[in-house]
Design a protein around this motif. Structure first.
Motif, PDB file in Angstrom:
ATOM      1  N   ILE A 188       0.860  -1.181   0.000  1.00 46.07           N
ATOM      2  CA  ILE A 188       0.000   0.000   0.000  1.00 46.07           C
ATOM      3  C   ILE A 188       0.897   1.233   0.000  1.00 46.07           C
ATOM      4  O   ILE A 188       1.624   1.478   0.952  1.00 46.07           O
ATOM      5  CB  ILE A 188      -0.932   0.017   1.227  1.00 46.07           C
ATOM      6  N   ILE A 189       0.827   2.008  -1.076  1.00 46.54           N
ATOM      7  CA  ILE A 189       1.640   3.228  -1.176  1.00 46.54           C
ATOM      8  C   ILE A 189       0.888   4.411  -0.594  1.00 46.54           C
ATOM      9  O   ILE A 189       1.454   5.244   0.115  1.00 46.54           O
ATOM     10  CB  ILE A 189       2.033   3.487  -2.646  1.00 46.54           C
ATOM     11  N   GLU A 190      -0.412   4.483  -0.860  1.00 43.23           N
ATOM     12  CA  GLU A 190      -1.250   5.561  -0.321  1.00 43.23           C
ATOM     13  C   GLU A 190      -2.632   4.997  -0.022  1.00 43.23           C
ATOM     14  O   GLU A 190      -3.184   4.254  -0.831  1.00 43.23           O
ATOM     15  CB  GLU A 190      -1.353   6.714  -1.335  1.00 43.23           C
ATOM     16  N   ASN A 191      -3.184   5.353   1.140  1.00 45.99           N
ATOM     17  CA  ASN A 191      -4.472   4.816   1.564  1.00 45.99           C
ATOM     18  C   ASN A 191      -5.392   5.961   1.977  1.00 45.99           C
ATOM     19  O   ASN A 191      -5.096   6.694   2.917  1.00 45.99           O
ATOM     20  CB  ASN A 191      -4.262   3.861   2.746  1.00 45.99           C
ATOM     21  N   TRP A 226      -4.074   2.601  -9.237  1.00 45.33           N
ATOM     22  CA  TRP A 226      -5.031   3.213  -8.316  1.00 45.33           C
ATOM     23  C   TRP A 226      -6.310   2.386  -8.294  1.00 45.33           C
ATOM     24  O   TRP A 226      -6.770   1.887  -9.328  1.00 45.33           O
ATOM     25  CB  TRP A 226      -5.350   4.642  -8.742  1.00 45.33           C
ATOM     26  N   THR A 227      -6.890   2.233  -7.107  1.00 41.99           N
ATOM     27  CA  THR A 227      -8.157   1.528  -6.960  1.00 41.99           C
ATOM     28  C   THR A 227      -9.117   2.381  -6.149  1.00 41.99           C
ATOM     29  O   THR A 227      -8.696   3.124  -5.257  1.00 41.99           O
ATOM     30  CB  THR A 227      -7.962   0.156  -6.272  1.00 41.99           C
ATOM     31  N   SER A 228     -10.407   2.253  -6.427  1.00 37.63           N
ATOM     32  CA  SER A 228     -11.411   3.012  -5.670  1.00 37.63           C
ATOM     33  C   SER A 228     -11.754   2.345  -4.343  1.00 37.63           C
ATOM     34  O   SER A 228     -12.475   2.903  -3.526  1.00 37.63           O
ATOM     35  CB  SER A 228     -12.687   3.175  -6.502  1.00 37.63           C
ATOM     36  N   LEU A 229     -11.225   1.145  -4.104  1.00 35.94           N
ATOM     37  CA  LEU A 229     -11.460   0.465  -2.834  1.00 35.94           C
ATOM     38  C   LEU A 229     -10.511   1.003  -1.767  1.00 35.94           C
ATOM     39  O   LEU A 229      -9.418   1.468  -2.093  1.00 35.94           O
ATOM     40  CB  LEU A 229     -11.266  -1.044  -2.979  1.00 35.94           C
ATOM     41  N   ASN A 284      -8.970  -4.637   1.890  1.00 36.56           N
ATOM     42  CA  ASN A 284      -9.288  -4.649   0.462  1.00 36.56           C
ATOM     43  C   ASN A 284      -8.037  -4.778  -0.395  1.00 36.56           C
ATOM     44  O   ASN A 284      -8.105  -5.288  -1.520  1.00 36.56           O
ATOM     45  CB  ASN A 284     -10.075  -3.397   0.078  1.00 36.56           C
ATOM     46  N   ALA A 285      -6.897  -4.328   0.121  1.00 34.69           N
ATOM     47  CA  ALA A 285      -5.639  -4.553  -0.592  1.00 34.69           C
ATOM     48  C   ALA A 285      -5.379  -6.059  -0.680  1.00 34.69           C
ATOM     49  O   ALA A 285      -4.955  -6.562  -1.729  1.00 34.69           O
ATOM     50  CB  ALA A 285      -4.487  -3.845   0.112  1.00 34.69           C
ATOM     51  N   TYR A 286      -5.642  -6.777   0.421  1.00 31.01           N
ATOM     52  CA  TYR A 286      -5.507  -8.232   0.401  1.00 31.01           C
ATOM     53  C   TYR A 286      -6.491  -8.863  -0.587  1.00 31.01           C
ATOM     54  O   TYR A 286      -6.131  -9.769  -1.348  1.00 31.01           O
ATOM     55  CB  TYR A 286      -5.756  -8.810   1.796  1.00 31.01           C
ATOM     56  N   ASN A 287      -7.743  -8.391  -0.564  1.00 28.63           N
ATOM     57  CA  ASN A 287      -8.761  -8.953  -1.453  1.00 28.63           C
ATOM     58  C   ASN A 287      -8.384  -8.772  -2.920  1.00 28.63           C
ATOM     59  O   ASN A 287      -8.507  -9.694  -3.736  1.00 28.63           O
ATOM     60  CB  ASN A 287     -10.120  -8.301  -1.184  1.00 28.63           C
ATOM     61  N   ASN A 293      -9.475   4.801  10.582  1.00 27.80           N
ATOM     62  CA  ASN A 293      -8.555   5.610  11.391  1.00 27.80           C
ATOM     63  C   ASN A 293      -7.246   5.913  10.671  1.00 27.80           C
ATOM     64  O   ASN A 293      -6.644   6.977  10.874  1.00 27.80           O
ATOM     65  CB  ASN A 293      -8.265   4.900  12.719  1.00 27.80           C
ATOM     66  N   GLN A 294      -6.805   4.987   9.832  1.00 29.60           N
ATOM     67  CA  GLN A 294      -5.553   5.184   9.101  1.00 29.60           C
ATOM     68  C   GLN A 294      -5.682   6.214   7.976  1.00 29.60           C
ATOM     69  O   GLN A 294      -4.672   6.723   7.480  1.00 29.60           O
ATOM     70  CB  GLN A 294      -5.078   3.853   8.513  1.00 29.60           C
ATOM     71  N   THR A 295      -6.916   6.515   7.588  1.00 28.36           N
ATOM     72  CA  THR A 295      -7.106   7.414   6.442  1.00 28.36           C
ATOM     73  C   THR A 295      -7.701   8.771   6.818  1.00 28.36           C
ATOM     74  O   THR A 295      -7.703   9.685   6.011  1.00 28.36           O
ATOM     75  CB  THR A 295      -8.039   6.758   5.396  1.00 28.36           C
ATOM     76  N   ARG A 296      -8.191   8.931   8.048  1.00 33.01           N
ATOM     77  CA  ARG A 296      -8.817  10.208   8.407  1.00 33.01           C
ATOM     78  C   ARG A 296      -7.827  11.152   9.078  1.00 33.01           C
ATOM     79  O   ARG A 296      -6.736  10.745   9.484  1.00 33.01           O
ATOM     80  CB  ARG A 296     -10.035   9.972   9.312  1.00 33.01           C
ATOM     81  N   THR A 297      -8.240  12.402   9.210  1.00 28.55           N
ATOM     82  CA  THR A 297      -7.326  13.441   9.707  1.00 28.55           C
ATOM     83  C   THR A 297      -7.296  13.532  11.219  1.00 28.55           C
ATOM     84  O   THR A 297      -6.411  14.157  11.790  1.00 28.55           O
ATOM     85  CB  THR A 297      -7.745  14.817   9.157  1.00 28.55           C
ATOM     86  N   ARG A 298      -8.289  12.939  11.892  1.00 30.98           N
ATOM     87  CA  ARG A 298      -8.474  13.024  13.353  1.00 30.98           C
ATOM     88  C   ARG A 298      -9.049  14.367  13.791  1.00 30.98           C
ATOM     89  O   ARG A 298      -9.200  14.614  14.982  1.00 30.98           O
ATOM     90  CB  ARG A 298      -7.166  12.761  14.108  1.00 30.98           C
ATOM     91  N   ASN A 299      -9.367  15.233  12.828  1.00 32.22           N
ATOM     92  CA  ASN A 299     -10.074  16.472  13.161  1.00 32.22           C
ATOM     93  C   ASN A 299     -11.576  16.230  13.196  1.00 32.22           C
ATOM     94  O   ASN A 299     -12.347  17.113  13.574  1.00 32.22           O
ATOM     95  CB  ASN A 299      -9.756  17.566  12.134  1.00 32.22           C
ATOM     96  N   GLU A 300     -11.982  15.049  12.773  1.00 31.54           N
ATOM     97  CA  GLU A 300     -13.384  14.663  12.788  1.00 31.54           C
ATOM     98  C   GLU A 300     -13.543  13.495  13.757  1.00 31.54           C
ATOM     99  O   GLU A 300     -12.556  12.888  14.172  1.00 31.54           O
ATOM    100  CB  GLU A 300     -13.865  14.268  11.390  1.00 31.54           C
ATOM    101  N   GLN A 301     -14.771  13.184  14.140  1.00 32.16           N
ATOM    102  CA  GLN A 301     -14.970  12.041  15.031  1.00 32.16           C
ATOM    103  C   GLN A 301     -15.533  10.857  14.257  1.00 32.16           C
ATOM    104  O   GLN A 301     -16.261  11.025  13.271  1.00 32.16           O
ATOM    105  CB  GLN A 301     -15.874  12.409  16.213  1.00 32.16           C
ATOM    106  N   LEU A 302     -15.180   9.668  14.725  1.00 34.19           N
ATOM    107  CA  LEU A 302     -15.710   8.432  14.170  1.00 34.19           C
ATOM    108  C   LEU A 302     -16.750   7.879  15.123  1.00 34.19           C
ATOM    109  O   LEU A 302     -16.446   7.582  16.287  1.00 34.19           O
ATOM    110  CB  LEU A 302     -14.591   7.397  13.959  1.00 34.19           C
TER     111      LEU A 302
END
Length: 486
Positions: free
Chosen positions: A269-272, A287-290, A295-298, A360-369
């Motif tokens: 994974i280069i960019e997620n 590039w993939t839309s997934l 999903n990288a494994y899939n 969590n790996q892709t969000r900025t942490r300025n928002e809540q999950l």
């Protein structure tokens, strides 16, 4: 009409009473569906013993009984076939009845705790893009070319499997992609099938209500690979600690894939991001839309299978880059209020952990999950507190709710989930039994750019309560509720 002796080819027969040259019309393991001159298979199942229904089957018209124990009362003009295992005999007979369709199509089976549905669907779409007619047997749906059939089980019964494969052959399908569940393996639903490829995704905590121990669960998955023929291909994810276990006794050609380990097919994974990933497979970037590591494994498994079936890397990656997300698997929607909705089928501890970590790996942490989830009734109870811990630990806020309670009391299921919440996280969750109200509450809490994960049901468009299925689609309900807020 078919001749009984032809249908019994390769069945291990212990004893025969009657005429094996008799003609028969159909086959069934359900005495209620038996008609004149049918074969009835008396299956010793998980809940029921079909031997108790032999007399009913005969009354309904069965002229052949295949069983493990011959009844004390032998009926005149009825043929009795004694076998050591009727479920295996059913699979072989069903294949013969439909003229062994799995020998006329490239059958690919995917097994593992997580990723089966996504990978089989990706493969179906991938090979369709490559210009082939394909069949799909999955949890979400069964498909023959562009025709969609109903799907009630992850791995159908042997009669249904062979009927679908026969229709696929009749419709000139070259490939069939099939989810292979541990239940299906253990219950011998694959008996008589000829697999070109068997692939393993991963194995984590699930289905212990059925298998009782994790060792039994692993053994069920391994059985699939143990029974592959030597001209087949066995593919495994060696990043999973049980990946090599699957291949220990297989006679098939062994192929490995991974994101972390040295393997035949290596991904990176280069960019997620939430809207997709930049991946590298065997040195080729695309590039993939997934989204998400899972999903990288899939997609890496789909790529591995395509290459092993003879396609070039360019052909495979070009088609993979065009693949869209599978319904109910990291399915996304952004509202006009810029609230991000993600619906996912994650219903095991590992799947829930993977989906939350992917976000969590892709969000900025300025928002809540905000995570909404529940656990199904009459399924493995031991995973409930574990999932409660995972959700409340990894999310900013969690709403524990009802999933498919079936005939369990929803509030009791929720209490078992709550038991896993650690003391430091008790202020990070609430429980709302009504699932629609839980989604509505999350939307009220959410602010611009917040992410709401609705986990557990994914593609399901119903909620099962006290044996009745009520219409309920997580994404549809979320979208409707979002329309009504300012």
């Amino acid at each position: 009409m078919k001749i009984l002796s032809d249908l019994l080819y390769k069945v291990a027969i212990e004893k025969v009473i009657g005429n094996v040259k008799t003609s028969v019309n159909n086959i069934s393991f359900d005495s209620r569906k038996i008609e004149h001159k049918d074969i009835f298979f008396a299956i010793k199942g998980y809940d029921l013993d079909g031997h108790k229904y032999i007399s009913t089957a005969i009354e309904n018209g069965a002229t052949v009984i295949i069983c493990e124990d011959i009844p004390s009362e032998i009926k005149e003009n009825i043929t009795y076939i004694k076998v050591s295992n009727t479920s295996i005999a059913l699979g072989i007979t069903a294949s013969n009845f439909y003229e062994n369709p799995s020998e006329k199509i490239e059958l690919i089976g995917i097994t593992g705790t997580n990723g089966k549905t996504t990978t089989t669907t990706l493969l179906y779409n991938l090979f369709t893009q490559l210009g082939f007619k394909c069949a799909l047997l999955s949890t979400i749906e069964n498909k023959i070319a562009n025709q969609t059939l109903n799907s009630n089980h992850t791995t159908p019964d042997p009669i249904t499997i062979n009927k679908i494969l026969a229709l696929a052959v009749e419709n000139n399908c070259k490939y069939a992609f099939m989810e292979v569940s541990s239940h299906g393996i253990h219950q011998n639903r694959l008996a008589g099938l000829n697999f070109k490829i068997g692939a393993f995704t991963n194995i984590t905590h699930d289905h212990l209500d059925y298998h009782k121990t994790f060792a039994n669960y692993i053994a069920a998955k391994k059985k699939f690979f143990d029974e592959l023929p030597k001209n087949a291909i066995a593919i495994t994810n060696i990043d999973d600690k049980n990946g090599w276990v699957m291949l220990q006794n297989t006679k098939a050609k062994k192929i490995t894939y991974s994101l972390k380990s040295n393997s035949d097919f290596k991904g990176k994974i280069i960019e997620n991001r939430l809207d997709g990933m930049l991946l590298q497979f065997n040195g080729n970037e695309f590039w993939t839309s997934l989204s998400g590591k899972f999903n990288a494994y899939n997609e890496l498994l789909a790529y591995t299978i395509a290459i092993e079936l003879g396609f070039s890397s360019i052909e495979a990656l070009t088609a993979i880059s065009k693949l869209q997300r599978v319904k109910g698997r990291f399915e996304t929607y952004i509202s006009k209020q810029n609230i991000y909705i993600i619906v996912d089928y994650a219903h095991t501890p590992d799947a829930l952990k993977n989906i939350i970590e992917a976000i969590n790996q892709t969000r900025t942490r300025n928002e809540q999950l905000i995570t909404i989830f529940g656990c199904g009734g009459h399924r493995d109870k031991s995973k409930r507190p574990e999932m409660g811990n995972i959700a409340t630990q990894l999310s900013d806020f969690t709403i524990i709710t009802s999933d498919n309670p079936r005939d369990e009391v929803p509030d009791e299921i929720i209490k078992e989930i709550e038991a896993g919440v650690q003391a430091q996280n008790t202020n990070k969750y609430i429980s709302i039994t009504d699932r629609k109200q839980a989604i509505k509450t999350a939307i009220k809490i959410a602010k611009t750019k917040d992410i709401i994960l609705i986990a557990g049901k994914g593609h399901e468009n119903y909620q099962e309560i006290n044996g009745e299925k009520f219409p309920f689609d997580d994404m549809t309900i979320a979208q409707e509720l979002l329309k009504n807020i300012n």
